[in-house]
Design a protein around this motif. Structure first.
Motif, PDB file in Angstrom:
ATOM      1  N   GLY A  68      -1.415   0.462  -4.530  1.00 57.88           N
ATOM      2  CA  GLY A  68      -0.051   0.355  -3.992  1.00 57.88           C
ATOM      3  C   GLY A  68       0.794  -0.417  -4.981  1.00 57.88           C
ATOM      4  O   GLY A  68       0.389  -1.496  -5.428  1.00 57.88           O
ATOM      5  N   ALA A  85      -1.353   0.401   0.530  1.00 60.70           N
ATOM      6  CA  ALA A  85      -0.825   1.756   0.342  1.00 60.70           C
ATOM      7  C   ALA A  85      -0.244   2.317   1.641  1.00 60.70           C
ATOM      8  O   ALA A  85       0.624   3.177   1.617  1.00 60.70           O
ATOM      9  CB  ALA A  85      -1.934   2.670  -0.167  1.00 60.70           C
ATOM     10  N   GLY A  86      -0.756   1.858   2.772  1.00 57.80           N
ATOM     11  CA  GLY A  86      -0.309   2.408   4.048  1.00 57.80           C
ATOM     12  C   GLY A  86      -0.974   3.743   4.356  1.00 57.80           C
ATOM     13  O   GLY A  86      -0.340   4.644   4.901  1.00 57.80           O
ATOM     14  N   GLY A  92      -2.698  -3.167   4.254  1.00 59.23           N
ATOM     15  CA  GLY A  92      -2.137  -2.031   4.996  1.00 59.23           C
ATOM     16  C   GLY A  92      -2.015  -2.298   6.488  1.00 59.23           C
ATOM     17  O   GLY A  92      -2.861  -2.978   7.079  1.00 59.23           O
ATOM     18  N   VAL A 143       5.059  -5.527  -2.306  1.00 60.09           N
ATOM     19  CA  VAL A 143       3.660  -5.974  -2.292  1.00 60.09           C
ATOM     20  C   VAL A 143       2.997  -5.810  -3.670  1.00 60.09           C
ATOM     21  O   VAL A 143       2.764  -6.788  -4.385  1.00 60.09           O
ATOM     22  CB  VAL A 143       2.812  -5.248  -1.215  1.00 60.09           C
ATOM     23  CG1 VAL A 143       1.461  -5.958  -1.062  1.00 60.09           C
ATOM     24  CG2 VAL A 143       3.505  -5.170   0.132  1.00 60.09           C
ATOM     25  N   CYS A 173      -2.637   0.715  -8.936  1.00 59.02           N
ATOM     26  CA  CYS A 173      -2.696   2.170  -8.702  1.00 59.02           C
ATOM     27  C   CYS A 173      -1.544   2.603  -7.802  1.00 59.02           C
ATOM     28  O   CYS A 173      -1.016   1.796  -7.025  1.00 59.02           O
ATOM     29  CB  CYS A 173      -4.002   2.531  -8.003  1.00 59.02           C
ATOM     30  SG  CYS A 173      -5.453   2.036  -8.945  1.00 59.02           S
ATOM     31  N   ASN A 174      -1.211   3.860  -7.890  1.00 59.64           N
ATOM     32  CA  ASN A 174      -0.194   4.420  -7.000  1.00 59.64           C
ATOM     33  C   ASN A 174      -0.637   5.809  -6.560  1.00 59.64           C
ATOM     34  O   ASN A 174      -1.743   6.257  -6.896  1.00 59.64           O
ATOM     35  CB  ASN A 174       1.174   4.435  -7.678  1.00 59.64           C
ATOM     36  CG  ASN A 174       1.164   5.273  -8.930  1.00 59.64           C
ATOM     37  OD1 ASN A 174       0.739   6.429  -8.911  1.00 59.64           O
ATOM     38  ND2 ASN A 174       1.607   4.711 -10.036  1.00 59.64           N
ATOM     39  N   SER A 210       4.396  -1.055  -4.670  1.00 60.97           N
ATOM     40  CA  SER A 210       5.774  -1.236  -4.193  1.00 60.97           C
ATOM     41  C   SER A 210       6.353  -2.551  -4.703  1.00 60.97           C
ATOM     42  O   SER A 210       5.618  -3.455  -5.126  1.00 60.97           O
ATOM     43  CB  SER A 210       5.809  -1.216  -2.664  1.00 60.97           C
ATOM     44  OG  SER A 210       5.230  -2.391  -2.155  1.00 60.97           O
TER      45      SER A 210
HETATM   46  P1  NAD Z   1       5.409   1.614   0.204  1.00 61.13           P
HETATM   47  O1  NAD Z   1       5.383   2.913   0.910  1.00 61.13           O
HETATM   48  O2  NAD Z   1       6.695   1.069  -0.298  1.00 61.13           O
HETATM   49  O3  NAD Z   1       4.412   1.696  -1.037  1.00 61.13           O
HETATM   50  C1  NAD Z   1       3.134   2.264  -0.921  1.00 61.13           C
HETATM   51  C2  NAD Z   1       2.481   2.276  -2.281  1.00 61.13           C
HETATM   52  O4  NAD Z   1       1.179   2.819  -2.120  1.00 61.13           O
HETATM   53  C3  NAD Z   1       3.205   3.155  -3.309  1.00 61.13           C
HETATM   54  O5  NAD Z   1       3.159   2.541  -4.586  1.00 61.13           O
HETATM   55  C4  NAD Z   1       2.373   4.436  -3.307  1.00 61.13           C
HETATM   56  O6  NAD Z   1       2.444   5.116  -4.553  1.00 61.13           O
HETATM   57  C5  NAD Z   1       0.985   3.884  -3.035  1.00 61.13           C
HETATM   58  N1  NAD Z   1       0.095   4.879  -2.432  1.00 61.13           N
HETATM   59  C6  NAD Z   1       0.328   5.628  -1.335  1.00 61.13           C
HETATM   60  N2  NAD Z   1      -0.707   6.477  -1.118  1.00 61.13           N
HETATM   61  C7  NAD Z   1      -1.614   6.225  -2.086  1.00 61.13           C
HETATM   62  C8  NAD Z   1      -2.878   6.779  -2.413  1.00 61.13           C
HETATM   63  N3  NAD Z   1      -3.407   7.774  -1.699  1.00 61.13           N
HETATM   64  N4  NAD Z   1      -3.534   6.278  -3.492  1.00 61.13           N
HETATM   65  C9  NAD Z   1      -2.994   5.283  -4.234  1.00 61.13           C
HETATM   66  N5  NAD Z   1      -1.802   4.725  -3.968  1.00 61.13           N
HETATM   67  C10 NAD Z   1      -1.117   5.190  -2.914  1.00 61.13           C
HETATM   68  O7  NAD Z   1       4.700   0.591   1.193  1.00 61.13           O
HETATM   69  P2  NAD Z   1       4.732  -1.017   1.284  1.00 61.13           P
HETATM   70  O8  NAD Z   1       6.003  -1.435   1.909  1.00 61.13           O
HETATM   71  O9  NAD Z   1       4.305  -1.615  -0.009  1.00 61.13           O
HETATM   72  O10 NAD Z   1       3.578  -1.228   2.356  1.00 61.13           O
HETATM   73  C11 NAD Z   1       2.253  -0.795   2.085  1.00 61.13           C
HETATM   74  C12 NAD Z   1       1.391  -1.093   3.285  1.00 61.13           C
HETATM   75  O11 NAD Z   1       1.359  -2.501   3.488  1.00 61.13           O
HETATM   76  C13 NAD Z   1       1.921  -0.504   4.593  1.00 61.13           C
HETATM   77  O12 NAD Z   1       0.828  -0.152   5.413  1.00 61.13           O
HETATM   78  C14 NAD Z   1       2.686  -1.643   5.213  1.00 61.13           C
HETATM   79  O13 NAD Z   1       2.751  -1.552   6.624  1.00 61.13           O
HETATM   80  C15 NAD Z   1       1.831  -2.820   4.785  1.00 61.13           C
HETATM   81  N6  NAD Z   1       2.554  -4.083   4.695  1.00 61.13           N
HETATM   82  C16 NAD Z   1       1.949  -5.160   5.221  1.00 61.13           C
HETATM   83  C17 NAD Z   1       2.559  -6.399   5.156  1.00 61.13           C
HETATM   84  C18 NAD Z   1       1.850  -7.594   5.701  1.00 61.13           C
HETATM   85  O14 NAD Z   1       2.452  -8.582   6.027  1.00 61.13           O
HETATM   86  N7  NAD Z   1       0.529  -7.549   5.801  1.00 61.13           N
HETATM   87  C19 NAD Z   1       3.822  -6.533   4.577  1.00 61.13           C
HETATM   88  C20 NAD Z   1       4.412  -5.400   3.984  1.00 61.13           C
HETATM   89  C21 NAD Z   1       3.758  -4.176   4.059  1.00 61.13           C
END
Ligand code: NAD
Length: 290
Positions: free
Chosen positions: A165, A209-210, A230, A170, A188-189, A167
């Motif tokens: 992930g 990654a979510g 996630g 994170v 990785c992305n 973003s």
């Molecule tokens: P985002 O959608 O902005 O980014 C997701 C990232 O994951 C991107 O870089 C994407 O390319 C990558 N990705 C997606 N599928 C992938 C795969 N199959 N293989 C490799 N990389 C992959 O999401 P975000 O805002 O960074 O949030 C990510 C996750 O973290 C979500 O589940 C979100 O709910 C969670 N989150 C948790 C907290 C917390 O407090 N624990 C805070 C923010 C986000």
């Protein structure tokens, strides 16, 4: 034996740091205040705001809430946001995201005072994460991952870390925080061609990654540390992370669950960062100097 990384314990330890900071702050007659800013009525944002408000309330910290309709014009919003930002009595601002599409986040972030930016979203704070300057406010989720690893004395120096992930909230800032600790970091992305090849030799895997069940047994080497950032809803309507917890847990040395892991630390750090923000604004009260 596998150790479960307990986010609630880490959050409680952060809470103790907050209490100490509050006592010192009180001695100097300073009462921190947070402003929550929300546009629209997304249920996730409302739930997050309510739980954060409860947490700040537990510490006796004053909060004010600014709610705008989803169709507020950009100009109207920016004018009011500027006022909140300039209000001397407000020490920290939490802007609930996502905002509606017509609200240009770039312009909002340009206005936000970096010393009130308790979730570390402004370029100034991001830049300070890169340069490693101490007077910064970090994005709370990546900061929470580091806090959790520190709490369990898990070293990063010399370790191979893979973050899944990339973003801005994170993966990217976390990669810098980990590099600053001497880790060798791969990020990785979704376009990474072979995720297993990247993760399977890693000492530490952080998944943000979510994607439900993205990290499975074949991604993990024996004894690895796994932090699952996630937050997803699975087909049964349950909150789960990115990691197949049951499938990998016996292979790891440490693993964080969802719920009860990294997410629990994020909000407590928000409160701590309000204390830091207040300290940065109220010189010469240097109670948080390190
Ligand atoms: P985002 O959608 O902005 O980014 C997701 C990232 O994951 C991107 O870089 C994407 O390319 C990558 N990705 C997606 N599928 C992938 C795969 N199959 N293989 C490799 N990389 C992959 O999401 P975000 O805002 O960074 O949030 C990510 C996750 O973290 C979500 O589940 C979100 O709910 C969670 N989150 C948790 C907290 C917390 O407090 N624990 C805070 C923010 C986000």
């Amino acid at each position: 034996m596998t150790t479960i990384l307990d986010g609630k314990k880490v959050a409680a330890a952060v809470g103790e740091k907050v209490k100490t900071a509050l006592e010192l702050s009180e001695k100097h007659g300073i009462k921190p205040k947070i402003a929550f800013v929300r546009i629209g009525d997304l249920s996730d944002s409302i739930a997050y705001e309510n739980s954060a408000k409860r947490l700040f309330g537990k510490f006796g910290i004053e909060a004010e809430q600014h709610h705008f309709p989803a169709d507020v014009s950009l100009r109207q919003f920016l004018n009011r946001f500027r006022e909140i930002n300039q209000d001397y009595s407000v020490n920290g601002i939490l802007l609930l995201q996502p905002v509606p599409d017509h609200i240009d986040m770039k312009r909002v972030i340009e206005i936000m005072n970096p010393v009130k930016d308790i979730d570390g979203i402004t370029p100034m704070n991001m830049g300070k994460v890169i340069t490693g300057e101490k007077d910064r406010l970090e994005p709370c989720t990546p900061a929470g991952v580091i806090e959790m690893l520190d709490y369990y004395d898990i070293p990063l120096e010399g370790k191979k870390v893979t973050i899944v992930g990339a973003s801005n909230v994170v993966g990217k800032p976390l990669s810098i925080l980990m590099m600053n600790r001497g880790a060798t970091v791969t990020v990785c992305n979704v376009h990474t061609p072979d995720l297993v090849a990247e993760t399977k030799n890693s000492d530490v895997i952080v998944s943000a990654a979510g994607v439900v069940n993205l990290i499975r047994e074949e991604h993990v080497k024996e004894g690895a540390v796994i932090v699952d950032v996630g937050i997803n809803v699975n087909d049964d309507g349950k909150i789960v992370g990115d990691v197949d917890f049951e499938g990998v847990k016996d292979k790891c040395s440490f693993i964080s669950p969802v719920p009860g892991g990294a997410g629990s630390v994020t909000s407590s750090l928000l409160v701590y960062q309000l204390m830091l923000a207040t300290d940065f604004q109220k010189e010469p009260v240097l109670f948080l100097e390190s």
